[in-house]
Design a protein around this motif. Structure first.
Motif, short mmCIF file in Angstrom:
data_model
loop_
_atom_site.label_atom_id
_atom_site.label_comp_id
_atom_site.label_asym_id
_atom_site.label_seq_id
_atom_site.Cartn_x
_atom_site.Cartn_y
_atom_site.Cartn_z
N LEU A 1 34.68 19.38 -6.78
CA LEU A 1 34.37 18.29 -5.86
C LEU A 1 35.60 17.88 -5.07
CD1 LEU A 1 32.40 16.16 -4.80
CD2 LEU A 1 33.03 14.70 -6.75
N GLU A 2 36.75 17.81 -5.74
CA GLU A 2 37.99 17.45 -5.05
C GLU A 2 38.35 18.50 -4.01
OE1 GLU A 2 42.68 16.83 -6.20
OE2 GLU A 2 41.15 16.06 -7.57
N ALA A 3 38.19 19.77 -4.34
CA ALA A 3 38.49 20.83 -3.38
C ALA A 3 37.55 20.77 -2.18
CB ALA A 3 38.39 22.19 -4.08
N PHE A 4 36.28 20.53 -2.44
CA PHE A 4 35.32 20.44 -1.33
C PHE A 4 35.66 19.26 -0.42
CE2 PHE A 4 31.48 19.11 0.81
CZ PHE A 4 30.88 20.30 1.17
N CYS A 5 35.96 18.13 -1.01
CA CYS A 5 36.29 16.94 -0.22
C CYS A 5 37.53 17.18 0.63
CB CYS A 5 36.50 15.75 -1.16
SG CYS A 5 36.91 14.21 -0.31
N ARG A 6 38.49 17.88 0.07
CA ARG A 6 39.73 18.15 0.80
C ARG A 6 39.49 19.10 1.98
NH1 ARG A 6 42.48 18.98 -3.35
NH2 ARG A 6 42.07 21.24 -3.52
N ILE B 1 40.60 7.87 -5.10
CA ILE B 1 41.60 7.04 -4.42
C ILE B 1 42.90 7.81 -4.23
CG2 ILE B 1 42.98 4.94 -4.59
CD1 ILE B 1 40.64 3.68 -6.12
N ALA B 2 43.33 8.51 -5.28
CA ALA B 2 44.57 9.30 -5.19
C ALA B 2 44.41 10.43 -4.18
CB ALA B 2 44.92 9.85 -6.56
N LEU B 3 43.26 11.10 -4.18
CA LEU B 3 43.02 12.20 -3.23
C LEU B 3 43.02 11.68 -1.81
CD1 LEU B 3 42.19 15.11 -2.53
CD2 LEU B 3 39.80 14.41 -2.92
N LYS B 4 42.38 10.56 -1.56
CA LYS B 4 42.32 10.00 -0.21
C LYS B 4 43.70 9.60 0.29
CE LYS B 4 39.38 6.99 2.56
NZ LYS B 4 40.42 6.49 3.46
N GLN B 5 44.53 9.07 -0.59
CA GLN B 5 45.89 8.70 -0.19
C GLN B 5 46.68 9.94 0.19
OE1 GLN B 5 47.29 6.52 -3.61
NE2 GLN B 5 46.46 4.55 -2.87
N ARG B 6 46.52 11.01 -0.55
CA ARG B 6 47.24 12.24 -0.22
C ARG B 6 46.78 12.81 1.11
NH1 ARG B 6 46.15 13.42 -5.69
NH2 ARG B 6 44.61 14.98 -5.10
N MET B 7 45.47 12.76 1.36
CA MET B 7 44.95 13.30 2.62
C MET B 7 45.37 12.43 3.80
SD MET B 7 41.16 14.80 1.72
CE MET B 7 40.48 13.22 1.25
N ASP B 8 45.45 11.11 3.60
CA ASP B 8 45.85 10.21 4.69
C ASP B 8 47.31 10.40 5.07
OD1 ASP B 8 43.32 9.21 4.82
OD2 ASP B 8 43.73 7.46 3.56
N GLN B 9 48.13 10.85 4.12
CA GLN B 9 49.55 11.02 4.37
C GLN B 9 49.87 12.28 5.16
OE1 GLN B 9 51.30 10.86 0.48
NE2 GLN B 9 51.03 8.62 0.27
N ARG B 10 48.89 13.17 5.26
CA ARG B 10 49.10 14.43 5.99
C ARG B 10 49.12 14.20 7.50
NH1 ARG B 10 45.28 18.84 2.83
NH2 ARG B 10 46.33 18.73 0.80
#
Length: 465
Positions: free
Chosen positions: A421-426, A456-465
């Motif tokens: 799920l995390e990979a798909f979301c990313r 929440i952690a995944l979204k923060q990482r994606m927002d920092q890109r």
């Protein structure tokens, strides 16, 4: 005169259709509409032969005005009888609010609405409605009311309609660009309708369909018959007011009040057509809102379709037949239009409800339940396409494929483990909203336990890109 007929005559067919695929020219008028058409024929014929300033001209026009206004009063009562207390009528603002109702206005932005009215204008020779002509000049090139292909393969672009497999690369690219523009346009129009239908998506608000008042089969048949009859009648009466001068036609300028009365007949017909389309959407959600309460979603022994899915498929196919018999193919096509967009949305809303109701192990969807949801989408796609497979249908293969594929992808998220799920979301962040992805991370599934902090952690990482 229509005043000699009871209210029950309106909406009851006065003849036998030539079959379930009746067109706007072959489907008979209801009894009262046919009576008005026949009884006023000599008067309309005489109006063109009398001098405008003569002693008989104004009284003749006054008689026609009175007959038409009396007919309108009876038609208004019959429309109200059919629509009263129905959820579709409430959504459309009822009798008082339909002119300014936001949903009603949004429905008029669709290509299918402009083409639907044009079908009646062409049959009666009436092209005087400026708004329809304007809509047709700007929108009609986007979609044509053609029946779908027999197979399940995607159709060629609706604008090109070519079957020559040796078409040039430039033509193929042009067709693809046009197709993408059409899909974007359909999405834009859908977004205009959705805000007024939000309560339907809140399954709990209508007790999972139990509190939704829908039309019976007889009511739908009467509504379709009346919509067809009123629209066809208004076009034929408008044509009778026209006089030919050489190769051109013009409408008698001294009959303004009569033309307004005829226009009111047309408005009643449009109201009934809109009612039919919205009632179909309400009927659909009444069936589909029961899916998330079905025991098939938590079954561990086998994969079974929810009974409400089969009942919805039966309704769509049966309704397609009896609407075409009662009101012709144009009314049936308009009533079924855009369901290829709404059914996938309702299926996705079912998934959201499942996600919000998975706190206890007994409510966690199983792998068999996920397969049941996936098959439900396939079955509804097949049944809707079958119901729409008639000449003049507004079925849109490209929109249907895109919409049902998106809902299938959303259902498939239930099956993923947390890493998948995390990979798909990313990799597919824009496929679904942040709220949908958050729900997927929160809910329990057959292969994962909810973990909101991970999202929440995944979204923060994606927002920092």
């Amino acid at each position: 005169s229509p005043s000699s007929f009871g209210d029950h005559a309106l909406g009851q067919q006065g003849g036998i259709s030539d079959g379930a695929g009746g067109s706007t020219t072959t489907t008979p008028l209801c009894m009262a509409c046919q009576a008005l058409l026949d009884s006023t024929a000599p008067l309309f014929s005489a109006i063109h032969k009398l001098p405008k300033g003569g002693d008989l001209y104004k009284p003749l026009v006054a008689v026609l005005e009175h007959a038409t206004l009396t007919f309108n009063s009876r038609a208004k009562q019959r429309v109200q009888q059919i629509c009263v207390n129905k959820k579709a009528d409430e959504l459309l603002g009822g009798e008082a609010g339909i002119k300014d109702n936001k949903l009603s206005l949004a429905m008029e932005k669709r290509n299918s609405f402009a083409i639907f009215l044009q079908m009646y204008n062409e049959r009666s020779g009436d092209t005087s409605d400026a708004s329809v002509v304007e809509n047709m000049s700007t929108d009609a090139s986007r979609i044509l009311p053609l029946s779908p292909s027999v197979g399940d393969t995607k159709s060629i672009s609706r604008n090109s309609r070519r079957t020559d497999v040796s078409s040039s690369l430039a033509d193929e690219l042009s067709a693809l660009t046009s197709l993408n523009e059409d899909n974007e346009y359909n999405d834009d129009v859908l977004q205009k309708e959705l805000p007024m239908l939000q309560l339907l998506f809140q399954f709990q608000s209508h007790n999972f369909g139990k509190d939704l008042v829908i039309s019976s089969e007889d009511d739908l048949m009467h509504a379709a018959s009346l919509a067809h009859s009123l629209l066809k009648l208004s076009g034929l009466l408008t044509k009778r007011l026209r006089t030919k001068k050489g190769s051109s036609e013009r409408t008698l300028s001294s009959t303004r009040a009569l033309r307004e009365a005829i226009g009111t007949i047309r408005l009643h017909g449009i109201r009934m057509a809109k009612f039919c389309r919205i009632d179909f959407i309400v009927q659909t959600i009444k069936h589909m809102s029961k899916i998330c309460k079905s025991n098939t979603l938590v079954a561990t022994d086998s994969v079974r379709l929810p009974s409400c899915v089969n009942s919805l498929g039966d309704f769509l196919m049966n309704a397609s037949d009896f609407l075409r018999e009662a009101g012709g193919s144009a009314i049936a096509a308009y009533s079924l239009s855009a369901l290829e967009q709404y059914i996938p949305l309702f299926l996705m809303q079912t998934v959201r409800n499942i996600g919000k109701d998975c706190d206890t192990p007994s409510h966690v969807i199983t792998l068999n339940g996920i397969e049941s949801l996936d098959r439900s989408g396939s079955v509804l796609y097949r049944d809707l396409k079958t119901a729409s497979s008639f000449e003049g249908s507004f079925w849109d293969e490209a929109v249907a494929s895109e919409s049902f594929e998106r809902s299938a992808s959303f259902v498939a998220l239930l099956e993923l483990d947390m890493d998948e799920l995390e990979a798909f979301c990313r990799n597919h962040r824009n496929d679904f909203s942040d709220a949908d992805y958050k729900l997927m991370f929160v809910m329990n599934g057959p292969r994962r336990m909810g973990n909101p902090t991970r999202y929440i952690a995944l979204k923060q990482r994606m927002d920092q890109r």
